[in-house]
Design a protein around this motif. Structure first.
Motif, PDB file in Angstrom:
ATOM      1  N   ASN A 108      24.980  18.530 -10.383  1.00  0.00           N
ATOM      2  CA  ASN A 108      23.723  19.290 -10.378  1.00  0.00           C
ATOM      3  C   ASN A 108      23.908  20.552  -9.550  1.00  0.00           C
ATOM      4  O   ASN A 108      24.562  20.512  -8.507  1.00  0.00           O
ATOM      5  CB  ASN A 108      22.587  18.469  -9.755  1.00  0.00           C
ATOM      6  CG  ASN A 108      22.256  17.236 -10.571  1.00  0.00           C
ATOM      7  OD1 ASN A 108      22.639  17.116 -11.733  1.00  0.00           O
ATOM      8  ND2 ASN A 108      21.534  16.300  -9.957  1.00  0.00           N
ATOM      9  N   ASP A 110      22.167  24.790  -8.573  1.00  0.00           N
ATOM     10  CA  ASP A 110      21.084  25.757  -8.660  1.00  0.00           C
ATOM     11  C   ASP A 110      21.533  26.897  -9.570  1.00  0.00           C
ATOM     12  O   ASP A 110      22.584  27.496  -9.339  1.00  0.00           O
ATOM     13  CB  ASP A 110      20.752  26.268  -7.237  1.00  0.00           C
ATOM     14  CG  ASP A 110      19.419  26.976  -7.180  1.00  0.00           C
ATOM     15  OD1 ASP A 110      19.183  27.895  -8.001  1.00  0.00           O
ATOM     16  OD2 ASP A 110      18.586  26.604  -6.321  1.00  0.00           O
ATOM     17  N   ASP A 148      21.407  24.853 -18.617  1.00  0.00           N
ATOM     18  CA  ASP A 148      20.160  25.237 -17.935  1.00  0.00           C
ATOM     19  C   ASP A 148      18.996  25.099 -18.914  1.00  0.00           C
ATOM     20  O   ASP A 148      19.185  24.672 -20.065  1.00  0.00           O
ATOM     21  CB  ASP A 148      20.261  26.645 -17.326  1.00  0.00           C
ATOM     22  CG  ASP A 148      20.490  27.715 -18.375  1.00  0.00           C
ATOM     23  OD1 ASP A 148      20.317  27.440 -19.579  1.00  0.00           O
ATOM     24  OD2 ASP A 148      20.838  28.843 -17.994  1.00  0.00           O
ATOM     25  N   ARG A 160      19.908  17.143 -19.258  1.00  0.00           N
ATOM     26  CA  ARG A 160      19.452  17.865 -18.058  1.00  0.00           C
ATOM     27  C   ARG A 160      18.221  17.183 -17.475  1.00  0.00           C
ATOM     28  O   ARG A 160      18.119  16.995 -16.262  1.00  0.00           O
ATOM     29  CB  ARG A 160      19.164  19.329 -18.444  1.00  0.00           C
ATOM     30  CG  ARG A 160      18.552  20.177 -17.333  1.00  0.00           C
ATOM     31  CD  ARG A 160      18.432  21.634 -17.770  1.00  0.00           C
ATOM     32  NE  ARG A 160      17.701  22.438 -16.799  1.00  0.00           N
ATOM     33  CZ  ARG A 160      16.410  22.756 -16.897  1.00  0.00           C
ATOM     34  NH1 ARG A 160      15.704  22.331 -17.935  1.00  0.00           N
ATOM     35  NH2 ARG A 160      15.844  23.501 -15.960  1.00  0.00           N
ATOM     36  N   TRP A 164      17.731  15.366 -13.829  1.00  0.00           N
ATOM     37  CA  TRP A 164      16.642  15.755 -12.916  1.00  0.00           C
ATOM     38  C   TRP A 164      15.928  14.513 -12.380  1.00  0.00           C
ATOM     39  O   TRP A 164      15.758  14.343 -11.179  1.00  0.00           O
ATOM     40  CB  TRP A 164      15.666  16.672 -13.663  1.00  0.00           C
ATOM     41  CG  TRP A 164      14.388  16.976 -12.945  1.00  0.00           C
ATOM     42  CD1 TRP A 164      13.169  16.366 -13.144  1.00  0.00           C
ATOM     43  CD2 TRP A 164      14.179  17.946 -11.917  1.00  0.00           C
ATOM     44  NE1 TRP A 164      12.223  16.910 -12.313  1.00  0.00           N
ATOM     45  CE2 TRP A 164      12.813  17.888 -11.546  1.00  0.00           C
ATOM     46  CE3 TRP A 164      15.008  18.873 -11.275  1.00  0.00           C
ATOM     47  CZ2 TRP A 164      12.255  18.707 -10.562  1.00  0.00           C
ATOM     48  CZ3 TRP A 164      14.460  19.697 -10.292  1.00  0.00           C
ATOM     49  CH2 TRP A 164      13.109  19.608  -9.948  1.00  0.00           C
ATOM     50  N   SER A 167      17.678  12.369  -9.833  1.00  0.00           N
ATOM     51  CA  SER A 167      17.801  12.905  -8.460  1.00  0.00           C
ATOM     52  C   SER A 167      16.625  12.441  -7.608  1.00  0.00           C
ATOM     53  O   SER A 167      15.533  12.205  -8.128  1.00  0.00           O
ATOM     54  CB  SER A 167      17.761  14.434  -8.473  1.00  0.00           C
ATOM     55  OG  SER A 167      18.800  14.938  -9.242  1.00  0.00           O
ATOM     56  N   SER A 171      16.006  15.955  -3.220  1.00  0.00           N
ATOM     57  CA  SER A 171      16.982  16.820  -3.897  1.00  0.00           C
ATOM     58  C   SER A 171      16.276  17.813  -4.812  1.00  0.00           C
ATOM     59  O   SER A 171      16.607  18.999  -4.853  1.00  0.00           O
ATOM     60  CB  SER A 171      17.937  15.987  -4.746  1.00  0.00           C
ATOM     61  OG  SER A 171      18.825  15.267  -3.959  1.00  0.00           O
ATOM     62  N   ARG A 172      15.284  17.308  -5.552  1.00  0.00           N
ATOM     63  CA  ARG A 172      14.574  18.182  -6.503  1.00  0.00           C
ATOM     64  C   ARG A 172      13.849  19.324  -5.796  1.00  0.00           C
ATOM     65  O   ARG A 172      13.794  20.443  -6.309  1.00  0.00           O
ATOM     66  CB  ARG A 172      13.552  17.359  -7.297  1.00  0.00           C
ATOM     67  CG  ARG A 172      14.173  16.377  -8.253  1.00  0.00           C
ATOM     68  CD  ARG A 172      13.083  15.655  -9.048  1.00  0.00           C
ATOM     69  NE  ARG A 172      13.306  14.231  -9.087  1.00  0.00           N
ATOM     70  CZ  ARG A 172      12.406  13.338  -9.515  1.00  0.00           C
ATOM     71  NH1 ARG A 172      11.233  13.746  -9.933  1.00  0.00           N
ATOM     72  NH2 ARG A 172      12.680  12.049  -9.520  1.00  0.00           N
ATOM     73  N   TYR A 175      15.314  22.905  -5.277  1.00  0.00           N
ATOM     74  CA  TYR A 175      15.304  23.918  -6.332  1.00  0.00           C
ATOM     75  C   TYR A 175      14.044  24.789  -6.303  1.00  0.00           C
ATOM     76  O   TYR A 175      13.918  25.734  -7.066  1.00  0.00           O
ATOM     77  CB  TYR A 175      15.491  23.250  -7.703  1.00  0.00           C
ATOM     78  CG  TYR A 175      16.825  22.549  -7.786  1.00  0.00           C
ATOM     79  CD1 TYR A 175      17.979  23.251  -8.110  1.00  0.00           C
ATOM     80  CD2 TYR A 175      16.957  21.189  -7.493  1.00  0.00           C
ATOM     81  CE1 TYR A 175      19.213  22.628  -8.154  1.00  0.00           C
ATOM     82  CE2 TYR A 175      18.188  20.551  -7.527  1.00  0.00           C
ATOM     83  CZ  TYR A 175      19.309  21.275  -7.860  1.00  0.00           C
ATOM     84  OH  TYR A 175      20.537  20.664  -7.889  1.00  0.00           O
ATOM     85  N   PRO A 201      12.238  19.119 -15.072  1.00  0.00           N
ATOM     86  CA  PRO A 201      13.093  20.044 -14.305  1.00  0.00           C
ATOM     87  C   PRO A 201      12.512  21.446 -14.167  1.00  0.00           C
ATOM     88  O   PRO A 201      11.991  21.994 -15.136  1.00  0.00           O
ATOM     89  CB  PRO A 201      14.401  20.083 -15.110  1.00  0.00           C
ATOM     90  CG  PRO A 201      14.136  19.377 -16.393  1.00  0.00           C
ATOM     91  CD  PRO A 201      12.945  18.522 -16.213  1.00  0.00           C
ATOM     92  N   PHE A 205      16.889  24.428 -11.870  1.00  0.00           N
ATOM     93  CA  PHE A 205      17.747  23.239 -11.958  1.00  0.00           C
ATOM     94  C   PHE A 205      18.730  23.364 -13.131  1.00  0.00           C
ATOM     95  O   PHE A 205      18.357  23.663 -14.259  1.00  0.00           O
ATOM     96  CB  PHE A 205      16.903  21.977 -12.139  1.00  0.00           C
ATOM     97  CG  PHE A 205      17.735  20.726 -12.224  1.00  0.00           C
ATOM     98  CD1 PHE A 205      18.329  20.189 -11.095  1.00  0.00           C
ATOM     99  CD2 PHE A 205      17.930  20.075 -13.448  1.00  0.00           C
ATOM    100  CE1 PHE A 205      19.101  19.032 -11.175  1.00  0.00           C
ATOM    101  CE2 PHE A 205      18.706  18.925 -13.535  1.00  0.00           C
ATOM    102  CZ  PHE A 205      19.286  18.402 -12.399  1.00  0.00           C
ATOM    103  N   CYS A 206      19.961  23.072 -12.840  1.00  0.00           N
ATOM    104  CA  CYS A 206      21.027  23.257 -13.815  1.00  0.00           C
ATOM    105  C   CYS A 206      21.998  22.074 -13.739  1.00  0.00           C
ATOM    106  O   CYS A 206      22.364  21.635 -12.649  1.00  0.00           O
ATOM    107  CB  CYS A 206      21.736  24.565 -13.461  1.00  0.00           C
ATOM    108  SG  CYS A 206      22.915  25.087 -14.659  1.00  0.00           S
TER     109      CYS A 206
END
Lengths: 247, 247
Positions: A108, A110, A148, A160, A164, A167, A171-172, A175, A201, A205-206
């Motif tokens: 994961n 940014d 992305d 993706r 998300w 996590s 963590s989320r 972003y 997401p 978030f990527c």
């Protein structure tokens, strides 16, 4: 995506018996089996007293993850890319598991971080993953795919989204923070961001998918080293070969 | 080599008072002092409650080495270079100290390893050094100088000899082993090499000197990040600047 992986073992005459390798090389043996999730059983199968029969790098990596699992940092590794200025670039990232039952490593990141532009410019990378307890090093060279929110592939967007929600909320929240590496103008007054846990997401978030093409495995306890290389066969299979080399 | 280092601190108005920066930027302060071995005292001096006043990356690195010293792997870091095929290359190496009282980082390596050809081809590298106990990361970008036995500089050859004798006998014996990454044809019969402890460096022994040009410091406990950049002044000084950025 193919549903089989062919493993080719080059073992300097000490390999298992099997079908002759594509090259006709007598020191090369080939076997094929359905692609499957490599779990404990698989690891045991390859916990070789004779390391030369190692079929692939993945069971070795899963075993290392297992034996170092009590260390939080065992899921951290260093990802090298090539910077926009042509110089090497290197940072610590977190292993987020394999992409379903493939060999692809999930990371994961940014979308605003420098590595995104770097990977767009040159999509090759090398992971260096050193396990501090078992003294094993995996150098994994491969290609990186950026997923992305603007990705046009619905299946990839699903991956993706899954990453998300896998996590932690903490963590989320990262972003939603100000763009990394821009000057800090907060004067220490960190804003408190809020996030609905059911929300999908955010734009920043990527998901990165790292597809290994070569793995250099070094075990500093047994003083053994194996190079695993892959190529795509005419039938669309990914063919892995391994060779024992001097450490 | 210059005998002074000038530190320039960009601290968004929170820096020490000092001479105006070369750019005339009021948010930039400059001070100069004799280059010296940065020991415990220096570390304490920079154990800043206000991190924005950090003068340079070296005291931070020495502090991290000190607080993680009980972990053998705290002296291991990952060195990224660019492979001969243009792809990133990344491996774990061991920190062998600073070159006397400079900022240059010493690494011992085997002249027969792939990294030597890579560095000859592109002499830039990036170190990623993650401290697992203090949660600090140093990304150090710079140039690498190769010092092997064929070097024409007598002073550099002396450094190489010093690095050789600073290594353990066990480490030195590795340079008598078969060439790394070549096929292992030993059939498990590892030869026992002998080495006279008073004997100087063998041909395969090589010292790398890594000269930092930019350092990206991230502290995951305090959630702070600083970028340290350098440039050569007209007077031949190395000028360091630092900026606090978003983590």
């Amino acid at each position: 995506m193919c549903c089989h992986v062919i493993y080719v073992i080059r073992t300097a005459g000490r390999g298992r018996t099997g079908a002759r390798g594509p090259s006709g090389d007598t020191s090369t043996t080939v076997f094929s089996r359905p692609k499957q999730k490599l779990g404990e059983k698989e690891i045991e199968e390859h916990s070789f007293s004779g390391m030369a029969t190692a079929a692939s790098w993945k069971p070795l990596l899963l075993r290392a993850l297992d034996s170092n699992a009590h260390l939080k940092h065992s899921t951290f590794f260093q990802l090298a890319t090539i910077g926009s200025n042509g110089r090497p670039s290197n940072r610590t990232v977190v292993f987020r598991g394999f992409q379903e039952d493939t060999n692809e490593i999930q990371i994961n990141t940014d979308r605003r971080s420098a590595k995104i532009e770097e990977i767009k410019h040159c999509h090759f990378g090398e992971i260096c993953w050193y396990f501090t307890e078992s003294w094993e090093q995996f150098r994994i060279n491969g290609k990186i795919d950026i997923i992305d929110g603007a990705n046009s592939d619905a299946c990839k967007l699903q991956h993706r989204e899954k990453a998300w929600f896998a996590s932690s909320l903490k963590s989320r929240l990262q972003y939603l923070a100000p763009a990394p590496r821009l000057p800090d103008i907060s004067n220490g007054s960190g804003e408190e961001n809020q996030l609905d846990p059911s929300e999908g997401p955010v734009e920043a978030f990527c998901l990165l998918l790292f597809d290994p093409e070569q793995v250099d495995y070094l075990n500093l306890k047994s003083n053994e080293r194996f190079i695993f290389t892959s190529r795509s066969s005419e039938q669309g299979f990914k063919v892995w070969m391994s060779e024992k080399v001097n450490p």
